[in-house]
Each structure stands twice: as structure tokens, then as C-alpha cells.
Enzyme design. Structure first.
Site, PDB file in Angstrom:
ATOM      1  N   LYS A 213       0.759  -1.467   0.047  1.00 34.31           N
ATOM      2  CA  LYS A 213       0.049  -0.007  -0.020  1.00 34.31           C
ATOM      3  C   LYS A 213       1.039   1.261  -0.175  1.00 34.31           C
ATOM      4  O   LYS A 213       0.402   2.334   0.579  1.00 34.31           O
ATOM      5  CB  LYS A 213      -1.150  -0.085   1.190  1.00 34.31           C
ATOM      6  CG  LYS A 213      -2.023  -1.235   1.149  1.00 34.31           C
ATOM      7  CD  LYS A 213      -2.884  -1.287   2.347  1.00 34.31           C
ATOM      8  CE  LYS A 213      -2.043  -1.753   3.675  1.00 34.31           C
ATOM      9  NZ  LYS A 213      -3.037  -2.102   4.585  1.00 34.31           N
ATOM     10  N   ASP A 249      -5.926  -5.929  10.336  1.00 36.52           N
ATOM     11  CA  ASP A 249      -7.322  -5.294  10.260  1.00 36.52           C
ATOM     12  C   ASP A 249      -8.505  -6.388   9.854  1.00 36.52           C
ATOM     13  O   ASP A 249      -9.763  -6.356  10.276  1.00 36.52           O
ATOM     14  CB  ASP A 249      -7.258  -4.105   9.229  1.00 36.52           C
ATOM     15  CG  ASP A 249      -6.771  -4.604   8.053  1.00 36.52           C
ATOM     16  OD1 ASP A 249      -6.432  -5.682   7.774  1.00 36.52           O
ATOM     17  OD2 ASP A 249      -6.745  -3.591   6.995  1.00 36.52           O
TER      18      ASP A 249
HETATM   19  C1  BGC Z   1      -2.063  -6.001   3.484  1.00 35.91           C
HETATM   20  C2  BGC Z   1      -2.961  -6.798   4.589  1.00 35.91           C
HETATM   21  C3  BGC Z   1      -4.105  -6.022   4.783  1.00 35.91           C
HETATM   22  C4  BGC Z   1      -4.932  -5.346   3.587  1.00 35.91           C
HETATM   23  C5  BGC Z   1      -6.215  -4.424   4.075  1.00 35.91           C
HETATM   24  C6  BGC Z   1      -2.709  -5.342   2.417  1.00 35.91           C
HETATM   25  O1  BGC Z   1      -2.377  -4.651   1.525  1.00 35.91           O
HETATM   26  O2  BGC Z   1      -0.968  -6.903   2.902  1.00 35.91           O
HETATM   27  O3  BGC Z   1      -2.107  -7.453   5.613  1.00 35.91           O
HETATM   28  O4  BGC Z   1      -4.915  -6.598   5.633  1.00 35.91           O
HETATM   29  O5  BGC Z   1      -3.769  -4.733   2.822  1.00 35.91           O
HETATM   30  O6  BGC Z   1      -5.687  -3.439   4.731  1.00 35.91           O
END
Ligand code: BGC
Length: 519
Positions: A213, A249
Site C-alpha cells: 500500500k 485488520d
Molecule cells: C495487506 C494486508 C491488509 C490489507 C488491508 C494489504 O495490503 O497486505 O495485511 O490486511 O492490505 O488493509
């Protein structure tokens, strides 16, 4: 000639006439209503969305984004295989697409949890600190504050990021006078919602495998993030907090929802990132090696399904635009599935398609050259990665105004001045197509979860902007899911999962330890 009739005959005759009249009137009214409605719909259709005949070139660009049911079923089969492989071994760094991390959460809340907890939630667009009081029978009180993280901290040294988190935590405790009534040796229990792929070796030990992200702080990957946070807390004299749980989360979402719906066995996030977790039988988790807990029968698995496609299993549906987006991202060949669905990337996919259409002179043809003053604005939009947001996609997709004025004003707001009706119409088609694909892929993934859970009825707890705010996405997701799984299921919006749910993880852990100690 009149025929003589008795008065009773006359009454019957009159009744029959009245009935006939009513029937005729009814049919007439029905026909008129149908004609009226027909005319109304034709008017709506021609007026509201004056159809623009899409040129073959537009159709050809959009066609690869339109997924058939067969393709979706193939995605389901591939995801299912990758989930099974991920449960067998920890080979997620190369061979397996999915990490399928055991989270050391074995039980949902049973209503007997109590206590006071702090939660720090890092992982999406916001960073949040919460104070949660659990009063038993799943009654919860929550107070929280969102803090902005300066962008530089997301890309700088990890230690600075953790120091900033500790500083915000201290501010939150002080502002809310939480420590006032506590004895001098009191320590708050803190659950750390950290929404990135972490290899957990216990509830409070978790090594970050990679950032996702758009985060990329140095010195964190490969390290225990619980320890990093605890060290930052301990560096601040007077901050009496111990980190007792690391929670993804998705797991928070599942726990918050499970406390309300007993058949909720899966948690899904559809936001900046995408992911899911679910209760799996330990017998199926062949890589499970925890000798400590002999009694548990299940464990929540954090699938990290955003990584699906790493080894090519989604190549049959990836478009040239998907590949372009991936190769120009900061994490090429990673989070392939996430890059086709999540809110962080939806707008960018649309922007790349728009660029393609501009290059082929299908959108605003000639205008970039004719109006030099506009050129720079257009160029900013065309050059700047991430300048078109998922929110734009959602708003444009739902634009039913006669003159597509919503689309027009969004385009104007990002520097594309005076777009024509045809420009707006084509861009709305692009948004619809990209968003529908994301919803269908999400449905395929959730269908796999529901099938794996194999219960008479399943509730799936969901959180994230795409599900919460993007109406069309949610509708398309639900519709496709109903086609893919006939099994009884429902999708429920989970409220405050990342805070409440994480506090519940800490509370369940406390309760199970107390029960074990007293037995
Ligand atoms: C992460 C996850 C997370 C998801 C939603 C992904 O990019 O790798 O760990 O649960 O985003 O936030």
C-alpha cells in the site's frame, strides 16, 4: 324491443355491467400505465444517458476487463489451490502465492470478556489511537482519535515512524487523562492493529515480510514489529503501556462481527488494500507447529490474498494496463490481485485507460493541441500517477444526470476543462467496466471462502471504503456472489473492526489465560 325482466334479474344485469366496466377500465388503466411507464423509460434512457455508440477501439480496450463466469470460476479454482498450498508450508517467499499466516487467534469472543485496552491502528490511509472498554456481554465503549502521518514518515526510517506512534499514544493518554486514576505501576494493555503481511510466531511476535500500500520505511522488513513498537514506547519515560497482541485488520473485522453474529467466520477488507481471514481447522494447517496450545481446534488464518497472482495464476486475465500499472509501481510483481481491486489502484487503472484513449485520439481529440493553455493541466493529469482516485471512479460510475454533469465537474476538478458529452460518456463506461471487474473478482474470492467454511450459513464481516461507500461496487459484488455460491450467506458491514475487534483479540486472550490458570 325491450324484454321484461324481474327486478332481481335487472340487478344481476347491472352488476354484470358494472363488473365488465370495471374490468375494461382496469385493463385500460393497465395498458395506459404500461404505455406511460414505457414512454417514461424510453425518455429516461434517451434523455439521461443519450447513448453514444462506442467505437470499436474503445470496445477493444475494455473487452479484456469483462470477465466471464468461466474465467471467474477459474480464478476461484486457482485461489483455492493457492490457499491449500499456503497451509502446507511456509514457502510464501517464492513458491506459494499466499502466505496463509496463522494468527494465534483460536476463539471468537464469548461475551465474558472485560477490561480496558488501548489500540493503535496502522495500515490504511489513517493512523488511529483508541481507548476501548469492554464491559461484558459484548458491550463496548470506544473513544478514538485519528492522527495524520506525515508522508515523509511513511518513506523514511522505521524507528522514526514508531517513535511518532508512541508520541501520539502519549498525547492521546494525556489529552483524555486516562492515567489519572491509575496506580503508579499500572500498565495499559495495547493491541496493535498492523495491516501488513506479518509472519507471526505468537500473538505478540510478528516479523514484517514486506510493505504494501505504498509504505516503505527502512529497517522494519524482517524485524519484529511488536518489539519495534514496544521499544519506541519504552523510550518515552512515563508511558506505561505493554503491547499484548498484534492483529491484522481482517482479524479485527472478523472478531468485531463474530461478537454479534455467531456464524461469522470470515473477515474481509476492501479498502486501500484487500485481504481476508477465516477460521480454519488446525487439521488442515499442515505447517502448524504450536506445541503450547493443545486444546484449540481452529486458528484464524490471515490469507494475504492480495498477493494472489505472484507466480502467474492470474496471467490469463491480466491486461496490458494491469501489467503497466504493476511495472511502474514501487512493488513490481507483488500484490497482483490487490492491484486489480483495491481502492489504491482502481483510479490508476482508469487513468491509464484514459491515457490510452487520448493517445488514440478517441478522448478530447485535437483539443490538447488547439488549446495550449489547457495543455499543462491535461498533462499533469496524464503524467501524474495516482491523480485519479477510487472515489472519482465511484462517483462517475453512479452519474445518472441528464448531461453527465457529475462526470464533467469531476473531470474539470482534475484539470480536464469542458469535456464534451461523448468524453464523459466514454469515461463513465471505463469506470463502470473497471469497477465491475473488481467487484466480480472480489465475489470470486469471497465465494472460495464461503465454500471452504462449508457451513449451513455463513456471515462474512467486511470493512473498507469500497464496501462502505461504493454502492455500485457493493451491488455488483453481491449479485455476482449469489451466482457463484448458492449456499446461504450474508455480507455484513463490520463497524470499527480495526479498533473494537483488536481490543477483543486482546480480551479473548486475557480471558482464555485466566480460565486456564484457574482450572
Ligand atoms: C495487506 C494486508 C491488509 C490489507 C488491508 C494489504 O495490503 O497486505 O495485511 O490486511 O492490505 O488493509
Amino acid at each position: 324491443m325491450f324484454q321484461m325482466t324481474s327486478s332481481s334479474d335487472y340487478i344481476i344485469e347491472v352488476r354484470i355491467d358494472v363488473l365488465k366496466t370495471l374490468k375494461i377500465a382496469g385493463i385500460t388503466a393497465g395498458v395506459l400505465t404500461a404505455i406511460g411507464l414505457g414512454a417514461y423509460y424510453i425518455h429516461q434512457h434517451t434523455q439521461r444517458t443519450k447513448r453514444v455508440i462506442l467505437r470499436d477501439e474503445v470496445k477493444n480496450i475494455l473487452e479484456p476487463f469483462q470477465l466471464s463466469e468461466d474465467q471467474l470460476r477459474r480464478v476461484m479454482a486457482n485461489l483455492n489451490t493457492e490457499m491449500t498450498n499456503g497451509l502446507k508450508s511456509n514457502d510464501h517467499t517464492d513458491k506459494n502465492d499466499l502466505a496463509m499466516f496463522p494468527t494465534y487467534v483460536h476463539y471468537g469472543p464469548n461475551g465474558q470478556e472485560t477490561g480496558e485496552y488501548l489500540v493503535v491502528d496502522l495500515g490504511g490511509s489513517n493512523f488511529r489511537v483508541s481507548h476501548v472498554i469492554i464491559e461484558g456481554r459484548n458491550r463496548l465503549r470506544l473513544n478514538n482519535k485519528i492522527f495524520l502521518i506525515p508522508h515523509s514518515l511513511l518513506l523514511g526510517e522505521g524507528e522514526k515512524l514508531f517513535d511518532y506512534i508512541a508520541e501520539c499514544l502519549q498525547r492521546f493518554i494525556d489529552d483524555n487523562k486516562l492515567a489519572l486514576s491509575k496506580s503508579s505501576d499500572y500498565k495499559f494493555d495495547l493491541a496493535f492493529t498492523f495491516s501488513f503481511p506479518c509472519n507471526q510466531t505468537s500473538l505478540r511476535q510478528a516479523t514484517l515480510v514486506s510493505w504494501t500500500k505504498g509504505f516503505s520505511c527502512t529497517g522494519v522488513v524482517g524485524n519484529d514489529v511488536v518489539l519495534l513498537l514496544q521499544q519506541a514506547i519504552d523510550r518515552r519515560k512515563g508511558l506505561k503501556v505493554q503491547v499484548v497482541a498484534l492483529v491484522n485488520d481482517t482479524v479485527g473485522t472478523l472478531m468485531a462481527c463474530n461478537s454479534i453474529y455467531r456464524d461469522c467466520k470470515a473477515g474481509v477488507i476492501l479498502g486501500t488494500g484487500i485481504n481476508a481471514c477465516y477460521f480454519e481447522n488446525l487439521d488442515n494447517v499442515l505447517k502448524w507447529k504450536d506445541e503450547q496450545n493443545q486444546t484449540a481446534k481452529q486458528v484464524v488464518i490471515n490469507t494475504e490474498w492480495g498477493a494472489l497472482g505472484k507466480n502467474g495464476c492470474l496471467d490469463f486475465i491480466r491486461t496490458t494496463i494491469d501489467r503497466e500499472l504493476d511495472s511502474s509501481s514501487s512493488t513490481p510483481q507483488q500484490q497482483i490481485f490487490e492491484k486489480m481491486i483495491s481502492a489504491l489502484y482502481l483510479g490508476e487503472i482508469v487513468r491509464l485507460i484514459i491515457i490510452e484513449l487520448v493517445q488514440r485520439s478517441i478522448l478530447w481529440p485535437g483539443r490538447m493541441h488547439k488549446t495550449p493553455s489547457l495543455r499543462s493541466d491535461y498533462n499533469i493529469f496524464l503524467i501524474l500517477r495516482g491523480s485519479f482516485y477510487a472515489k472519482h471512479v465511484a462517483d462517475i460510475e453512479c452519474d445518472t444526470t441528464e448531461d453527465l454533469s457529475v462526470t464533467s465537474s469531476i473531470l474539470t476538478s482534475i484539470g480536464i476543462h469542458n469535456p464534451t458529452y461523448d468524453d464523459c460518456y466514454i469515461i463513465r463506461e471505463v469506470c463502470k467496466t473497471v469497477s465491475l471487474r473488481a467487484a466480480k473478482l472480489t465475489a470470486a474470492a469471497i465465494a472460495v471462502l464461503i465454500n471452504r467454511l462449508n457451513q449451513p450459513s455463513v456471515t462474512v464481516g467486511i470493512d473498507g471504503t469500497l464496501f462502505r461507500h461504493h454502492e455500485k461496487f457493493k451491488k455488483n459484488l453481491t449479485r455476482t456472489l449469489n451466482r457463484l455460491v448458492p449456499r446461504t450467506h450474508r455480507l455484513v458491514l463490520s463497524e470499527d473492526g480495526s479498533s473494537k475487534g483488536s481490543a477483543l483479540v486482546a480480551a479473548v486472550d486475557r480471558r482464555t489465560k485466566e480460565t486456564t490458570a484457574s482450572s
